[in-house]
Design an enzyme around this catalytic site. Structure first.
Site, PDB file in Angstrom:
ATOM      1  N   SER A   3      -7.341 -12.103  -7.736  1.00  0.00           N
ATOM      2  CA  SER A   3      -5.991 -11.641  -8.099  1.00  0.00           C
ATOM      3  C   SER A   3      -5.566 -10.505  -7.182  1.00  0.00           C
ATOM      4  O   SER A   3      -5.697  -9.335  -7.512  1.00  0.00           O
ATOM      5  CB  SER A   3      -5.938 -11.194  -9.559  1.00  0.00           C
ATOM      6  OG  SER A   3      -6.868 -10.170  -9.821  1.00  0.00           O
ATOM      7  N   SER A  55      -2.382 -10.885  -4.367  1.00  0.00           N
ATOM      8  CA  SER A  55      -0.943 -11.078  -4.528  1.00  0.00           C
ATOM      9  C   SER A  55      -0.634 -11.753  -5.861  1.00  0.00           C
ATOM     10  O   SER A  55       0.391 -11.484  -6.490  1.00  0.00           O
ATOM     11  CB  SER A  55      -0.387 -11.916  -3.371  1.00  0.00           C
ATOM     12  OG  SER A  55      -0.405 -11.164  -2.168  1.00  0.00           O
ATOM     13  N   TRP A  62     -11.297  -3.333  -4.343  1.00  0.00           N
ATOM     14  CA  TRP A  62     -10.311  -2.613  -3.515  1.00  0.00           C
ATOM     15  C   TRP A  62      -9.617  -1.492  -4.301  1.00  0.00           C
ATOM     16  O   TRP A  62      -8.397  -1.295  -4.195  1.00  0.00           O
ATOM     17  CB  TRP A  62      -9.257  -3.567  -2.949  1.00  0.00           C
ATOM     18  CG  TRP A  62      -9.845  -4.772  -2.292  1.00  0.00           C
ATOM     19  CD1 TRP A  62     -10.673  -4.804  -1.211  1.00  0.00           C
ATOM     20  CD2 TRP A  62      -9.672  -6.140  -2.688  1.00  0.00           C
ATOM     21  NE1 TRP A  62     -11.018  -6.097  -0.904  1.00  0.00           N
ATOM     22  CE2 TRP A  62     -10.416  -6.940  -1.791  1.00  0.00           C
ATOM     23  CE3 TRP A  62      -8.941  -6.768  -3.708  1.00  0.00           C
ATOM     24  CZ2 TRP A  62     -10.455  -8.318  -1.892  1.00  0.00           C
ATOM     25  CZ3 TRP A  62      -8.980  -8.145  -3.806  1.00  0.00           C
ATOM     26  CH2 TRP A  62      -9.734  -8.904  -2.900  1.00  0.00           C
ATOM     27  N   GLU A 104       7.223   1.982  -8.946  1.00  0.00           N
ATOM     28  CA  GLU A 104       7.306   3.393  -8.562  1.00  0.00           C
ATOM     29  C   GLU A 104       6.312   3.700  -7.445  1.00  0.00           C
ATOM     30  O   GLU A 104       6.603   4.458  -6.511  1.00  0.00           O
ATOM     31  CB  GLU A 104       7.042   4.270  -9.791  1.00  0.00           C
ATOM     32  CG  GLU A 104       8.115   4.106 -10.863  1.00  0.00           C
ATOM     33  CD  GLU A 104       7.661   4.553 -12.251  1.00  0.00           C
ATOM     34  OE1 GLU A 104       6.474   4.880 -12.412  1.00  0.00           O
ATOM     35  OE2 GLU A 104       8.499   4.562 -13.159  1.00  0.00           O
ATOM     36  N   GLU A 164      -0.523  -2.498  -2.654  1.00  0.00           N
ATOM     37  CA  GLU A 164       0.579  -2.375  -3.615  1.00  0.00           C
ATOM     38  C   GLU A 164       1.684  -3.397  -3.352  1.00  0.00           C
ATOM     39  O   GLU A 164       2.873  -3.120  -3.487  1.00  0.00           O
ATOM     40  CB  GLU A 164       1.118  -0.945  -3.631  1.00  0.00           C
ATOM     41  CG  GLU A 164       0.102   0.026  -4.216  1.00  0.00           C
ATOM     42  CD  GLU A 164       0.691   1.345  -4.648  1.00  0.00           C
ATOM     43  OE1 GLU A 164       1.857   1.373  -5.094  1.00  0.00           O
ATOM     44  OE2 GLU A 164      -0.015   2.360  -4.543  1.00  0.00           O
ATOM     45  N   SER A 216       3.813  -7.515   2.350  1.00  0.00           N
ATOM     46  CA  SER A 216       5.190  -7.647   2.827  1.00  0.00           C
ATOM     47  C   SER A 216       5.829  -8.950   2.348  1.00  0.00           C
ATOM     48  O   SER A 216       7.011  -8.978   2.002  1.00  0.00           O
ATOM     49  CB  SER A 216       5.224  -7.580   4.362  1.00  0.00           C
ATOM     50  OG  SER A 216       4.901  -6.278   4.804  1.00  0.00           O
TER      51      SER A 216
END
Length: 387
Positions: free
Chosen positions: A137, A139, A163, A248, A370, A373
């Site tokens: 899990s 992306s 990670w 955020e 996070e 792209s």
């Protein structure tokens, strides 16, 4: 004709914001800069530096004063991440995860008892870590294999996270696990896990390309007993907590990336002025001037995105699209600017004797963590196309 004050420019700082930024910048240059190379080589964060970050209040920027924090704004946190990352993005991401992910999640979702228990510690001496990613899990963020099973007033956690930033230094972890697999993402629950909890162990520390002083480790859970009082939010609300917190957090990564780009650009300008070829400094050649001008323009455009989105967040506005655009564009700018900085240095830029190769390595992660792209582009496309 009457005069009235219009809106401030996005990059115009209020007096308190400017004082805060200048304090962080001075700290970064005086305290962090001398040890950047040593921390990168050793892949270790200097413990004395962590202590200084707490003493300066940079690990609890948005924590309300009643819990021992600075009572600052999200925008303050963004300024801190930018200024620190201009010197060392490894330290920048530690401050970022602490403030924009962990503290944000607790301020929004924790019970009053949990706030008293953890926010005071996070403001004082405890680092937080945010544990969502797993082997299957990335992306596909919510295809979680870590399981939580309720037994009476406790939950039993089993599984592994990968990670995870700040893992080695952290004292408390926000861990996402699936309570009810049949419910899909609606079964995901967030737990507050202490470092010394029986059944919880740190796994492999990754040997990374960039941000090497920032620890990235696996987390292992083997029949780890978590009291119900340690559920963050409520059972089944983990998906909502993760999604809103990461939105955020992407602004924080944007701040890290403009810091990386600015740091590399400043070194490139300094070198271009000092380096002599054909009887004059290379900054006098139009080709170099145009490169530096293009880099400066892209950094400024990236900063406008970051500052605007951060101010939108503080104003309580919807910033989902802007956060995705911020993360996408700033990571692109950081990669381009740091690459050009290496080229301006020439052969020297390809060595570890000069700082730009580190900025180049550090920039790459911006397109990955996070939300990659491609994931940001998917979010933007859905919003702008109305789907």
């Amino acid at each position: 004709m009457s005069q009235h004050a219009g809106p401030m420019a996005l990059t115009q700082l209020a007096e308190d914001e400017q004082m805060f930024r200048d304090t962080v910048r001075r700290f970064a240059l005086e305290r962090i800069a001398p040890i950047v190379h040593a921390m990168d080589e050793s892949q270790q964060m200097d413990p004395s530096l962590i202590k200084k970050l707490f003493q300066l209040g940079l690990m609890g920027i948005e924590i309300p004063e009643q819990y021992g924090g600075a009572g600052g704004t999200f925008f303050n946190a963004i300024l801190a991440v930018e200024e620190i990352s201009a010197v060392d993005p490894s330290v920048g991401v530690m401050v970022d995860v602490q403030n924009t992910l962990c503290i944000n999640a607790l301020v929004r979702w924790a019970t009053e008892d949990q706030k008293k228990k953890y926010l005071i510690r996070l403001a004082t001496d405890t680092i937080g870590s945010y544990a969502l990613s797993e082997a299957s899990s990335g992306s596909d963020a919510f295809a979680l294999q870590t399981r939580a099973v309720q037994r009476g007033d406790d939950f039993i956690l089993n599984g592994q996270k990968l990670w995870i930033t700040n893992a080695k230094e952290a004292g408390v972890y926000i861990v996402f696990a699936t309570l009810d697999p049949a419910a899909g993402y609606k079964g995901i629950t967030a737990f507050l896990v202490e470092k010394d909890t029986p059944g919880f162990t740190l796994g492999k520390k990754e040997n990374k390309l960039g941000i090497r002083a920032s620890s990235t480790c696996a987390l292992n859970f083997n029949d780890c007993v978590i009291p119900a009082s340690q559920v963050l939010g409520e059972p089944g609300k983990g998906y909502k907590i993760a999604i809103e917190t990461l939105n955020e957090g992407r602004i924080g990564i944007g701040a890290q990336m403009i810091g990386v780009a600015r740091g590399a650009w400043e070194y490139a300008v300094k070198y271009a002025r000092e380096r002599k070829q054909f009887g004059k400094s290379i900054s006098e050649f139009q080709a170099i001037q145009f490169q530096l001008a293009q880099m400066a323009t892209e950094i400024e455009a990236a900063r406008l995105l970051v500052y605007n989105t951060a101010r939108m967040k503080d104003a309580g506005m919807n910033f989902l699209k802007e956060a995705a655009m911020t993360k996408l564009y700033t990571s692109q700018v950081a990669e381009r600017v740091t690459s050009l900085a290496v080229e301006i240095y020439g052969g020297a830029g390809f060595t570890k004797d000069y700082p730009v190769e580190k900025y180049f390595r550090d920039a790459k992660i911006g397109k990955i963590y996070e939300g990659t792209s491609n994931m940001q582009l998917g979010t933007i496309a859905k919003i702008v196309l109305g789907s």
